[in-house]
Motif scaffolding. Structure first.
Motif, PDB file in Angstrom:
ATOM      1  N   LEU A  15       0.925  -1.246   0.085  1.00 25.08           N
ATOM      2  CA  LEU A  15       0.079  -0.014   0.152  1.00 25.08           C
ATOM      3  C   LEU A  15       1.014   1.260   0.091  1.00 25.08           C
ATOM      4  N   TRP A  16       1.953   1.335   0.823  1.00 20.44           N
ATOM      5  CA  TRP A  16       2.813   2.390   0.841  1.00 20.44           C
ATOM      6  C   TRP A  16       3.211   2.744  -0.631  1.00 20.44           C
ATOM      7  N   ASP A  17       3.752   1.593  -1.334  1.00 18.49           N
ATOM      8  CA  ASP A  17       4.426   1.764  -2.540  1.00 18.49           C
ATOM      9  C   ASP A  17       3.331   2.474  -3.494  1.00 18.49           C
ATOM     10  N   PHE A  18       2.298   1.937  -3.392  1.00 22.53           N
ATOM     11  CA  PHE A  18       0.976   2.320  -4.324  1.00 22.53           C
ATOM     12  C   PHE A  18       0.662   3.784  -4.109  1.00 22.53           C
ATOM     13  N   ASN A  19       0.584   4.343  -2.822  1.00 20.86           N
ATOM     14  CA  ASN A  19       0.232   5.533  -2.433  1.00 20.86           C
ATOM     15  C   ASN A  19       1.158   6.745  -2.791  1.00 20.86           C
ATOM     16  N   LEU A  20       2.610   6.319  -2.678  1.00 21.28           N
ATOM     17  CA  LEU A  20       3.734   7.036  -2.752  1.00 21.28           C
ATOM     18  C   LEU A  20       3.819   7.194  -4.325  1.00 21.28           C
ATOM     19  N   LEU A  21       3.489   8.647  -4.827  1.00 21.39           N
ATOM     20  CA  LEU A  21       3.666   9.046  -6.383  1.00 21.39           C
ATOM     21  C   LEU A  21       5.128   8.825  -6.833  1.00 21.39           C
ATOM     22  N   ASN A  22       6.198   9.213  -6.074  1.00 19.03           N
ATOM     23  CA  ASN A  22       7.423   9.447  -6.431  1.00 19.03           C
ATOM     24  C   ASN A  22       7.762  10.365  -7.567  1.00 19.03           C
ATOM     25  N   GLN A  23       6.864  11.462  -7.744  1.00 18.87           N
ATOM     26  CA  GLN A  23       7.016  12.423  -8.619  1.00 18.87           C
ATOM     27  C   GLN A  23       8.220  13.448  -8.364  1.00 18.87           C
ATOM     28  N   ARG A  24       8.937  13.883  -9.477  1.00 13.52           N
ATOM     29  CA  ARG A  24      10.119  14.571  -9.449  1.00 13.52           C
ATOM     30  C   ARG A  24       9.543  15.966  -9.009  1.00 13.52           C
ATOM     31  N   ALA A  25       9.955  16.673  -8.049  1.00 14.35           N
ATOM     32  CA  ALA A  25       9.683  17.886  -7.752  1.00 14.35           C
ATOM     33  C   ALA A  25      10.352  18.989  -8.460  1.00 14.35           C
TER      34      ALA A  25
END
Length: 218
Positions: A15-25
């Motif tokens: 669930l953590w990996d799914f909810n963390l989008l890892n977008q580049r700020a």
């Protein structure tokens, strides 16, 4: 609820990996710091401000049932004070101290920015890591005109879990956020997003184990 197990943690990591989008700020018109249980949001705001990704941030969040014991004067008020202590200048901060849910966080922060004369075509939502996907989907529904990015403290699941006072409650919160990702589109609160089978399986597994303290209340 029974003690947390390694199998529970494995499902929670999914669930953590799914909810963390890892977008580049990247640089944006403004940031919106979403209230909640985690004062680490203010730490992330300070780091991102030092990186010169935005000149204005709105801290949003009032007194809620979930956080009134921890932040009795309202989430935004406490988060703002933490950010000031970490070096964010007062002139960079706008305050929205009435929102009690994520939809209001976005809508009220937008009103504050517009009232301050800020022209916003891109926004950086700063929130707890496991809230990113829900925050993104909510903003896309509430404020479709802007480009939306999400950011949080850069922590792994294990680092975040170790820092919590109650790991089981943290997992239950993440289960609740995942439920909202799945349920809110049909209620008109958020855009639809694909939820892969392994994520649904992990969600069901944790539900069956009793991690439902933060489920929606109809």
């Amino acid at each position: 609820m029974p003690p947390i197990t390694d199998a529970d943690r494995d499902a929670a990591r999914t669930l953590w990996d799914f909810n963390l989008l890892n977008q580049r700020a990247r640089p944006v018109s403004a940031a919106v710091a979403l209230g909640g249980c985690d004062i680490g949001v203010a730490t992330a705001v300070a780091e991102l401000h030092r990186a010169r990704l935005f000149s204005t941030v709105v801290f949003t969040g009032g007194v809620t049932e979930a956080t009134q014991g921890r932040f009795p004067r309202g989430e935004a008020v406490h988060f703002r004070e933490a950010a000031l202590a970490l070096g964010v200048p007062d002139e960079a901060i706008l305050l929205e101290a009435h929102a009690t849910n994520t939809g209001q966080n976005i809508a009220f922060a937008r009103q504050v920015l517009e009232g301050a004369g800020e022209r916003v075509d891109s926004v950086l939502l700063v929130c707890t890591p496991y809230m990113q996907r829900r925050a993104y989907a909510t903003c896309r529904r509430q404020w479709p005109e802007v480009e939306v990015l999400c950011a949080s403290q850069k922590l792994s699941f294990d680092e975040y879990a170790e820092a919590q006072d109650d790991e089981t409650d943290f997992v239950a919160m993440m289960v609740g956020d995942t439920q909202r990702v799945m349920e809110y589109p049909s209620r008109g609160f958020a855009i639809e997003q694909e939820v892969p089978g392994p994520v649904r399986d992990a969600f069901k597994q944790l539900c069956g184990r009793g991690y439902n303290a933060w489920f929606l209340r109809d």
